[in-house]
Design a protein around this motif. Structure first.
Motif, short mmCIF file in Angstrom:
data_model
loop_
_atom_site.label_atom_id
_atom_site.label_comp_id
_atom_site.label_asym_id
_atom_site.label_seq_id
_atom_site.Cartn_x
_atom_site.Cartn_y
_atom_site.Cartn_z
N VAL A 41 19.90 46.05 7.93
CA VAL A 41 21.18 45.67 7.34
C VAL A 41 22.20 46.79 7.51
O VAL A 41 23.39 46.54 7.76
CB VAL A 41 21.00 45.30 5.85
N GLU A 42 21.76 48.03 7.43
CA GLU A 42 22.67 49.15 7.66
C GLU A 42 23.19 49.13 9.09
O GLU A 42 24.38 49.38 9.34
CB GLU A 42 21.96 50.47 7.36
N ARG A 43 22.32 48.80 10.04
CA ARG A 43 22.77 48.73 11.44
C ARG A 43 23.73 47.56 11.65
O ARG A 43 24.70 47.67 12.41
CB ARG A 43 21.56 48.62 12.38
N LEU A 44 23.47 46.45 10.97
CA LEU A 44 24.41 45.34 11.03
C LEU A 44 25.79 45.76 10.52
O LEU A 44 26.82 45.40 11.10
CB LEU A 44 23.90 44.16 10.19
N ARG A 45 25.79 46.52 9.43
CA ARG A 45 27.06 46.98 8.87
C ARG A 45 27.80 47.85 9.88
O ARG A 45 29.02 47.72 10.06
CB ARG A 45 26.80 47.76 7.58
N GLU A 46 27.08 48.72 10.56
CA GLU A 46 27.70 49.60 11.55
C GLU A 46 28.28 48.79 12.71
O GLU A 46 29.41 49.05 13.16
CB GLU A 46 26.68 50.61 12.06
N HIS A 47 27.53 47.80 13.19
CA HIS A 47 28.03 46.96 14.28
C HIS A 47 29.25 46.17 13.84
O HIS A 47 30.22 46.03 14.60
CB HIS A 47 26.93 46.01 14.76
N ALA A 48 29.21 45.63 12.63
CA ALA A 48 30.34 44.84 12.14
C ALA A 48 31.60 45.69 12.05
O ALA A 48 32.70 45.23 12.38
CB ALA A 48 30.00 44.23 10.77
N GLU A 49 31.44 46.93 11.62
CA GLU A 49 32.60 47.81 11.50
C GLU A 49 33.11 48.25 12.88
O GLU A 49 34.31 48.20 13.15
CB GLU A 49 32.23 49.03 10.67
N LEU A 89 35.05 40.93 11.37
CA LEU A 89 35.55 40.99 10.00
C LEU A 89 34.85 40.02 9.06
O LEU A 89 34.66 40.32 7.88
CB LEU A 89 37.06 40.75 10.00
N SER A 90 34.49 38.85 9.57
CA SER A 90 33.83 37.88 8.69
C SER A 90 32.47 38.39 8.23
O SER A 90 32.08 38.19 7.07
CB SER A 90 33.67 36.54 9.41
N LEU A 91 31.75 39.05 9.11
CA LEU A 91 30.47 39.65 8.72
C LEU A 91 30.71 40.91 7.89
O LEU A 91 29.98 41.16 6.92
CB LEU A 91 29.65 39.98 9.97
N TRP A 92 31.70 41.68 8.25
CA TRP A 92 32.00 42.92 7.52
C TRP A 92 32.30 42.63 6.05
O TRP A 92 31.95 43.42 5.17
CB TRP A 92 33.18 43.63 8.18
N ARG A 93 32.94 41.49 5.78
CA ARG A 93 33.24 41.17 4.38
C ARG A 93 31.97 41.02 3.55
O ARG A 93 31.99 41.27 2.34
CB ARG A 93 34.09 39.89 4.30
N LEU A 94 30.87 40.61 4.17
CA LEU A 94 29.61 40.49 3.44
C LEU A 94 28.92 41.83 3.26
O LEU A 94 28.08 41.98 2.36
CB LEU A 94 28.65 39.55 4.18
N LEU A 95 29.27 42.79 4.11
CA LEU A 95 28.51 44.05 4.16
C LEU A 95 29.32 45.26 3.71
O LEU A 95 28.76 46.36 3.62
CB LEU A 95 28.01 44.29 5.59
N ARG A 96 30.60 45.09 3.45
CA ARG A 96 31.43 46.25 3.14
C ARG A 96 30.98 46.91 1.84
O ARG A 96 30.46 46.27 0.94
CB ARG A 96 32.90 45.84 3.04
N ARG A 97 31.20 48.21 1.79
CA ARG A 97 30.89 48.99 0.60
C ARG A 97 32.07 49.91 0.32
O ARG A 97 32.64 50.50 1.23
CB ARG A 97 29.63 49.85 0.80
N SER A 98 32.43 50.05 -0.94
CA SER A 98 33.48 50.99 -1.31
C SER A 98 32.85 52.34 -1.62
O SER A 98 31.64 52.46 -1.79
CB SER A 98 34.26 50.48 -2.52
N ALA A 99 33.68 53.36 -1.70
CA ALA A 99 33.17 54.69 -2.00
C ALA A 99 32.66 54.74 -3.43
O ALA A 99 33.14 54.05 -4.31
CB ALA A 99 34.27 55.73 -1.80
N GLY A 100 31.68 55.56 -3.65
CA GLY A 100 31.18 55.75 -5.01
C GLY A 100 29.83 55.12 -5.22
O GLY A 100 28.86 55.78 -5.52
#
Length: 255
Positions: free
Chosen positions: A76-84, A89-100
């Motif tokens: 899932v972390e690799r998916l997040r990197e690829h999406a970014e 963007l549609s996949l990134w919305r499911l995987l985005r994380r804010s700071a903190g």
């Protein structure tokens, strides 16, 4: 990813009769693909879901459950990197994380089960099979994930019970961990919405679940008093991409 890949994914997922089977098949199928291919495939399905295509939204529920269940996995972390990197963007919305990130909380004490001593985990798991409502009420306050997992499989447990569990504040890690691994309950809109409206739900759970919200549910998230800023922003984005549609006339796993 060619559209036929998305069509096949959607067709196979919806041919399986049970949400647990769907999640398992999707996990195995994605493991056979290169990470970039998996990201493109899921992004295509997410785009169709954002356009409110009914079959895509039902398939998207499976994707959301997989991402919630496997939130801490390297895949899932690799998916997040690829999406970014690829601006999917549609996949990134499911995987985005804010700071903190989520704050850690101390776990609550083990409830008093009336035995004069603290029961072992095995004894509490055995109690979790009980049909006794008074026992179930105490078990809903148990902090151990193995006990809660056993409890969530109890046929006497109701949706109202699980909604109360998901609404608890502070929302402890055992509850999050157990519900994330429970497709039986996570497929229910009330349970998902309760988690979304609970500020203690980590983004690894809330962001994927947001993707399968209906428009009224997105509005609830946007106007929720305690909705975290990042989640509120994502809900607004999805509202902008989700024009109102007539109420579906057929039942599905999303309902």
């Amino acid at each position: 990813m060619p559209s036929e890949g998305t069509d096949r994914l959607r067709r196979v997922l919806l041919s399986l009769p049970d949400i647990t089977l769907r999640v398992g098949w999707l996990r195995a199928h994605l493991a056979e693909l290169r990470d970039a291919e998996a990201a493109e495939l899921l992004a295509s399905l997410c785009e169709d879901g954002e356009r409110q295509d009914p079959s895509s939204r039902e398939a998207l529920l499976v994707v959301a459950m997989l991402l919630v269940s496997d939130a801490e996995s390297p895949f899932v972390e690799r998916l997040r990197e690829h999406a970014e990197e690829r601006r999917l963007l549609s996949l990134w919305r499911l995987l985005r994380r804010s700071a903190g990130g989520a704050r850690s909380r101390s776990e609550p004490p083990v409830p008093d089960y009336g035995s004069g001593r603290e029961l072992t985990v095995g004894e509490r798991r055995s109690l979790a099979r009980s049909p006794n409502r008074r026992v179930l009420e105490k078990l809903l306050r148990d902090p151990h994930p193995l006990v809660l997992r056993q409890l969530l499989g109890n046929p006497r447990l109701t949706e109202d019970d699980v909604v109360r569990l998901a609404a608890r504040r502070p929302l402890h890690s055992a509850i999050i961990q157990t519900l994330a691994q429970s497709p039986r309950w996570l497929r229910r809109p009330r349970v998902r919405l309760t988690l979304l409206l609970n500020p203690g739900t980590p983004e690894a759970v809330s962001m994927p679940l947001l993707a399968v919200c209906t428009r009224p549910e997105l509005l609830e998230v946007v106007h929720g008093v305690d909705t975290p800023l990042a989640l509120r922003g994502s809900a607004r984005e999805l509202l902008d991409r989700s024009p109102p549609l007539p109420r579906p006339t057929t039942s599905s796993l999303l309902q």
